[in-house]
Design a protein around this motif. Structure first.
Motif, PDB file in Angstrom:
ATOM      1  N   MET A 197     -25.337  -2.093 -26.971  1.00 32.25           N
ATOM      2  CA  MET A 197     -24.995  -3.548 -26.510  1.00 32.25           C
ATOM      3  C   MET A 197     -26.295  -4.293 -26.283  1.00 32.25           C
ATOM      4  SD  MET A 197     -21.841  -3.864 -26.085  1.00 32.25           S
ATOM      5  CE  MET A 197     -20.358  -2.991 -26.124  1.00 32.25           C
ATOM      6  N   ARG A 198     -26.165  -5.633 -26.783  1.00 31.80           N
ATOM      7  CA  ARG A 198     -27.251  -6.449 -26.562  1.00 31.80           C
ATOM      8  C   ARG A 198     -27.436  -7.022 -24.963  1.00 31.80           C
ATOM      9  NH1 ARG A 198     -30.003  -9.615 -30.212  1.00 31.80           N
ATOM     10  NH2 ARG A 198     -28.724  -9.303 -31.856  1.00 31.80           N
ATOM     11  N   LYS A 199     -28.834  -7.239 -24.718  1.00 30.23           N
ATOM     12  CA  LYS A 199     -29.143  -7.315 -23.292  1.00 30.23           C
ATOM     13  C   LYS A 199     -30.033  -8.698 -23.417  1.00 30.23           C
ATOM     14  CE  LYS A 199     -31.384  -5.667 -19.313  1.00 30.23           C
ATOM     15  NZ  LYS A 199     -32.060  -4.456 -18.662  1.00 30.23           N
ATOM     16  N   LEU A 200     -29.868  -9.514 -22.676  1.00 25.78           N
ATOM     17  CA  LEU A 200     -30.452 -10.907 -22.686  1.00 25.78           C
ATOM     18  C   LEU A 200     -31.611 -10.748 -22.101  1.00 25.78           C
ATOM     19  CD1 LEU A 200     -29.953 -13.911 -23.158  1.00 25.78           C
ATOM     20  CD2 LEU A 200     -29.446 -13.911 -20.639  1.00 25.78           C
ATOM     21  N   GLY A 247     -26.314  -4.068 -16.847  1.00 27.41           N
ATOM     22  CA  GLY A 247     -26.650  -3.654 -18.235  1.00 27.41           C
ATOM     23  C   GLY A 247     -26.958  -4.548 -19.205  1.00 27.41           C
ATOM     24  N   GLY A 248     -26.247  -5.838 -19.155  1.00 25.57           N
ATOM     25  CA  GLY A 248     -26.503  -6.818 -19.967  1.00 25.57           C
ATOM     26  C   GLY A 248     -27.445  -7.736 -19.634  1.00 25.57           C
ATOM     27  N   GLY A 249     -28.198  -7.570 -18.627  1.00 23.34           N
ATOM     28  CA  GLY A 249     -29.227  -8.425 -17.966  1.00 23.34           C
ATOM     29  C   GLY A 249     -28.882  -9.794 -17.265  1.00 23.34           C
ATOM     30  N   LEU A 250     -27.463  -9.836 -17.212  1.00 24.83           N
ATOM     31  CA  LEU A 250     -26.993 -11.138 -16.369  1.00 24.83           C
ATOM     32  C   LEU A 250     -25.769 -10.469 -15.345  1.00 24.83           C
ATOM     33  CD1 LEU A 250     -26.439 -13.695 -19.262  1.00 24.83           C
ATOM     34  CD2 LEU A 250     -28.225 -13.859 -17.578  1.00 24.83           C
ATOM     35  N   LYS A 251     -25.585 -11.477 -14.432  1.00 22.57           N
ATOM     36  CA  LYS A 251     -24.466 -11.156 -13.602  1.00 22.57           C
ATOM     37  C   LYS A 251     -24.032 -12.663 -13.354  1.00 22.57           C
ATOM     38  CE  LYS A 251     -26.909 -11.847  -9.310  1.00 22.57           C
ATOM     39  NZ  LYS A 251     -27.341 -11.342  -8.056  1.00 22.57           N
ATOM     40  N   ALA A 257     -17.984 -10.895 -24.476  1.00 16.27           N
ATOM     41  CA  ALA A 257     -18.790 -10.109 -23.550  1.00 16.27           C
ATOM     42  C   ALA A 257     -17.913  -9.026 -22.977  1.00 16.27           C
ATOM     43  CB  ALA A 257     -19.515 -10.877 -22.484  1.00 16.27           C
ATOM     44  N   LYS A 258     -18.686  -7.892 -22.277  1.00 16.84           N
ATOM     45  CA  LYS A 258     -17.972  -7.151 -21.372  1.00 16.84           C
ATOM     46  C   LYS A 258     -18.731  -7.080 -19.971  1.00 16.84           C
ATOM     47  CE  LYS A 258     -17.539  -3.242 -24.566  1.00 16.84           C
ATOM     48  NZ  LYS A 258     -17.558  -1.699 -24.849  1.00 16.84           N
ATOM     49  N   LEU A 259     -17.714  -7.129 -18.869  1.00 17.65           N
ATOM     50  CA  LEU A 259     -18.060  -7.142 -17.577  1.00 17.65           C
ATOM     51  C   LEU A 259     -17.776  -6.379 -16.655  1.00 17.65           C
ATOM     52  CD1 LEU A 259     -17.698 -10.433 -18.577  1.00 17.65           C
ATOM     53  CD2 LEU A 259     -18.806 -11.042 -16.528  1.00 17.65           C
ATOM     54  N   LEU A 285     -20.493  -8.565 -10.035  1.00  8.26           N
ATOM     55  CA  LEU A 285     -19.650  -8.899 -11.360  1.00  8.26           C
ATOM     56  C   LEU A 285     -20.843  -9.036 -12.523  1.00  8.26           C
ATOM     57  CD1 LEU A 285     -17.247  -8.538 -13.258  1.00  8.26           C
ATOM     58  CD2 LEU A 285     -16.994 -11.274 -12.609  1.00  8.26           C
ATOM     59  N   CYS A 286     -21.004  -7.710 -12.787  1.00  9.81           N
ATOM     60  CA  CYS A 286     -22.349  -7.641 -13.995  1.00  9.81           C
ATOM     61  C   CYS A 286     -21.695  -7.889 -15.472  1.00  9.81           C
ATOM     62  CB  CYS A 286     -22.852  -6.212 -14.021  1.00  9.81           C
ATOM     63  SG  CYS A 286     -24.290  -6.165 -12.826  1.00  9.81           S
ATOM     64  N   VAL A 287     -22.305  -8.709 -16.320  1.00 12.12           N
ATOM     65  CA  VAL A 287     -22.350  -8.433 -17.506  1.00 12.12           C
ATOM     66  C   VAL A 287     -23.045  -7.261 -18.269  1.00 12.12           C
ATOM     67  CG1 VAL A 287     -22.962  -9.541 -19.826  1.00 12.12           C
ATOM     68  CG2 VAL A 287     -22.554 -11.012 -18.138  1.00 12.12           C
ATOM     69  N   THR A 288     -22.093  -6.276 -18.675  1.00 10.97           N
ATOM     70  CA  THR A 288     -22.629  -4.887 -19.026  1.00 10.97           C
ATOM     71  C   THR A 288     -23.203  -4.927 -20.233  1.00 10.97           C
ATOM     72  OG1 THR A 288     -20.421  -4.179 -19.499  1.00 10.97           O
ATOM     73  CG2 THR A 288     -21.412  -3.689 -17.244  1.00 10.97           C
TER      74      THR A 288
END
Length: 241
Positions: free
Chosen positions: A1-4, A145-149, A204-206, A217-220
């Motif tokens: 998965m891509r991370k910002l 995990g995705g670097g954002l929330k 996206a997955k959260l 609530l994370c962006v995973t």
């Protein structure tokens, strides 16, 4: 998965010019991406009062949703998201508080649209599994995990839109109905000052924190970022009459 990356996040917040200044965002089909989230094109237009955002995918839009886990804590969310360079105050959040994004989400374990009865069964509190819309404010968080929330907030203290559902995150549930038909995801929202603003398209997955704590609530991760690098190359164009 891509991370910002932090660099990309800082450039979004700072409003630096997009890497490419195309009107639409286009992407090649990727067989490794689930067809329901394999974005190939995204567009956005405005008449000055209403803005319409669209996404096209290779498969049937909305045909894939998260599996039910039976409780809010640890539950998962799938989302079609248009990150924008609109200031969060355009949707009623605090000015400069993060990245304002329009999202169409589905999550079978909780309902965050208490003002609306999307499935028409007389109960406005059991509709989370159906696709519905939100404005959200995204901020960087390395714990995700995705670097954002979705930005954590304090209800009653932070500035929120009148139709926010009361969760301790920067999320609004204004009730605009998305249209998912064939390969297209589409939604029209009231927003001023959208002309010439940059945007991107993301599938996206959260996930909600397993213990209900912050970050709630994370962006995973992402299924796909239309631009490839979240450079927001799209431009919201004035709609031709």
């Amino acid at each position: 998965m891509r991370k910002l990356s932090t660099l990309v996040f800082v450039s979004l917040i700072a409003g630096l010019p997009a890497a490419v200044n195309a009107h639409d965002v286009t992407a090649k089909s990727d067989p490794k991406v689930p067809a329901a989230f394999d974005i190939t094109r995204a567009t956005a237009t405005t008449d000055g009062r209403l803005a319409t955002f669209t996404m096209e995918v290779t498969g049937k839009a909305g045909s894939q949703k998260p599996k039910k886990v039976g409780k809010l804590q640890g539950s998962k969310v799938d989302a079609y998201v248009w990150p924008t360079r609109l200031d969060p105050s355009a949707a009623g959040f605090a000015k400069g508080s993060g990245i304002l994004a329009l999202a169409i989400t589905a999550h079978p374990d909780f309902d965050d649209t208490p003002l609306y009865d999307e499935n028409g069964d007389g109960d406005p509190n059991n509709d989370g599994a159906g696709w519905h819309s939100h404005w959200v404010v995204l901020v960087e968080d390395k714990a995700c995990g995705g670097g954002l929330k979705v930005r954590d907030i304090s209800p009653g203290q932070d500035i929120l839109p009148a139709t926010a559902p009361g969760l301790p995150i920067a999320l609004d549930s204004p009730g605009m109905s998305p249209i998912l038909k064939g390969k297209t995801v589409k939604i029209t929202v009231p927003v001023l000052g959208a002309e010439s603003i940059n945007f991107d398209a993301v599938a996206a997955k959260l996930q909600v924190h397993a213990e209900g704590r912050s970050p709630l609530l994370c962006v995973t991760g992402t299924y796909k970022v239309a631009s490839g690098n979240l450079s927001l190359p799209g431009v919201i164009m004035k709609k031709n009459k």
